[in-house]
Design an enzyme around this catalytic site. Structure first.
Site, PDB file in Angstrom:
ATOM      1  NE  ARG A  80      40.878 -15.722  52.212  1.00 11.21           N
ATOM      2  CZ  ARG A  80      42.066 -15.248  52.563  1.00 11.21           C
ATOM      3  NH1 ARG A  80      43.160 -15.680  51.945  1.00 11.21           N
ATOM      4  NH2 ARG A  80      42.189 -14.350  53.517  1.00 11.21           N
ATOM      5  CG  HIS A  84      40.045 -11.797  49.377  1.00 10.08           C
ATOM      6  ND1 HIS A  84      40.967 -11.465  50.340  1.00 10.08           N
ATOM      7  CD2 HIS A  84      39.104 -12.554  50.010  1.00 10.08           C
ATOM      8  CE1 HIS A  84      40.603 -11.992  51.501  1.00 10.08           C
ATOM      9  NE2 HIS A  84      39.481 -12.673  51.322  1.00 10.08           N
ATOM     10  CG  ASN A 113      44.280  -9.681  49.969  1.00  8.41           C
ATOM     11  OD1 ASN A 113      43.353 -10.441  50.245  1.00  8.41           O
ATOM     12  ND2 ASN A 113      44.110  -8.598  49.217  1.00  8.41           N
ATOM     13  CG  HIS A 212      34.909 -19.823  55.493  1.00  6.78           C
ATOM     14  ND1 HIS A 212      34.879 -18.941  56.548  1.00  6.78           N
ATOM     15  CD2 HIS A 212      35.628 -19.203  54.527  1.00  6.78           C
ATOM     16  CE1 HIS A 212      35.543 -17.835  56.234  1.00  6.78           C
ATOM     17  NE2 HIS A 212      36.003 -17.974  55.001  1.00  6.78           N
TER      18      HIS A 212
END
Length: 343
Positions: A80, A84, A113, A212
């Site tokens: 992740r 991001h 975040n 995911h």
């Protein structure tokens, strides 16, 4: 996750030979596909550190493997971080910069975040090990790209090739983080637009959503889904909803962490897509990929049926995402510490 059993490398069960052949084929396809979408003369290279820091990939893999062995959730967290980072002013390590009052307004406190992104201590451990091996050579942005790949690989997913040569930004952009990062309540139209904004296709979006397959989410990200509406095609199945209500007894106020993939939460595979077929997508932004008629549903069906198709498309999409407007050559810098710009 595969483990070394102690058998000779020259012995292989027929099924193992099939798996190895498949992995080799996927790797070759990845490189061929990469050549199609990467710009001519791209400064990013598959062997960028071969001479300047030849052990870089070995060192990153060792630290990531140790971190994930200690906490399986860390694999999803490191994946992740790369995601991001790349969605905000490109893959430049800007997410890693810590806020300094009056100097830098960091991205870690942006709404998508805050109290969510994690794994910075693992990135710092990788950086420290690399500074011992080859000081001032490997950028934090490249560490994120390699750590994401290795997190997938040690969780049983594909070990795709990673292009390297990124440099680190001198700035962060919290406003852009609030604007660009996809939200857990997005519908398909929102998701397609968010990915298109950084040059990624709808196919890339569905494949990358398979990230995911590993990781966890807090109850507040899906609490609105705990009471299914039978008229809503994205509603959770009744059995899955009941399970989640037990895990989040106080709804959004519950501080529990729930596996994003209810079937194989520690294994990077296509079970994530199979879950969507039976309305067991934890987040709204997961379930809409199947519950919305159209191209995304077709891709969910494809990946649910074929783990190799998912692995191939995910690998290619990761290469594409990793090439979003990187800083290269003399741009930016190679930070000495990932959380701070060099003095």
């Amino acid at each position: 996750m595969s483990t070394f059993t102690g058998r000779s490398l020259f012995y292989a069960h027929p099924k193992s030979l099939h798996v190895c052949t498949l992995l080799i084929a996927v790797l070759l396809i990845q490189k061929a596909d990469a050549a199609r979408f990467l710009p001519d003369g791209s400064p990013l290279q598959f062997h960028f550190y071969d001479k300047s820091c030849p052990n870089v990939e070995k060192i990153v893999r060792q630290v990531v493997s140790s971190a994930v062995a200690s906490e399986a959730r860390m694999a999803g967290s490191l994946l992740r971080l790369h995601f991001h980072d790349c969605f905000v002013q490109g893959c430049d390590g800007s997410l890693l910069l810590k806020s300094i009052a009056g100097v830098i307004e960091g991205e870690q406190e942006a709404l998508p975040n805050a109290n969510s992104v994690r794994g910075f201590e693992v990135v710092d451990a990788i950086k420290a090990a690399l500074e011992q091996e080859c000081p001032g050579i490997v950028s934090c942005a490249d560490i994120l790209a390699l750590a994401a790949r290795d997190s997938v690989a040690v969780s049983g997913g594909p070990s795709y090739p990673v292009q390297l040569g990124r440099r680190d930004s001198l700035t962060a952009n919290r406003e852009l983080a609030n604007k660009n990062l996809p939200g857990f309540n997005f519908n398909v139209t929102d998701l397609v637009a968010a990915f298109a904004n950084v040059g990624l296709s709808a196919r890339d979006m569905v494949a990358l959503s398979g990230g995911h397959s590993i990781g966890k989410a807090r109850c507040n990200t899906f609490a609105a889904r705990l009471t299914p509406d039978p008229q809503d095609p994205t509603a959770l199945s009744s059995s899955y909803s009941s399970l989640l209500q037990q895990q989040c007894p106080a709804g959004a106020a519950s501080d529990a962490l729930v596996d994003l993939d209810v079937t194989t939460p520690k294994q990077f595979d296509n079970a994530y897509y199979s879950n969507l077929l039976s309305n067991r997508g934890l987040l709204h932004s997961d379930q809409v990929l199947y519950s919305t008629p159209g191209a995304t549903r077709d891709l969910v069906n494809l990946y649910a049926q074929s783990n190799s198709a998912f692995a191939k498309d995910f690998s290619v999409a990761m290469l594409k995402m990793g090439s979003i407007t990187p800083l290269t050559r003399s741009e930016g810098q190679v930070r000495n510490q990932c959380g701070y710009v060099n003095a």
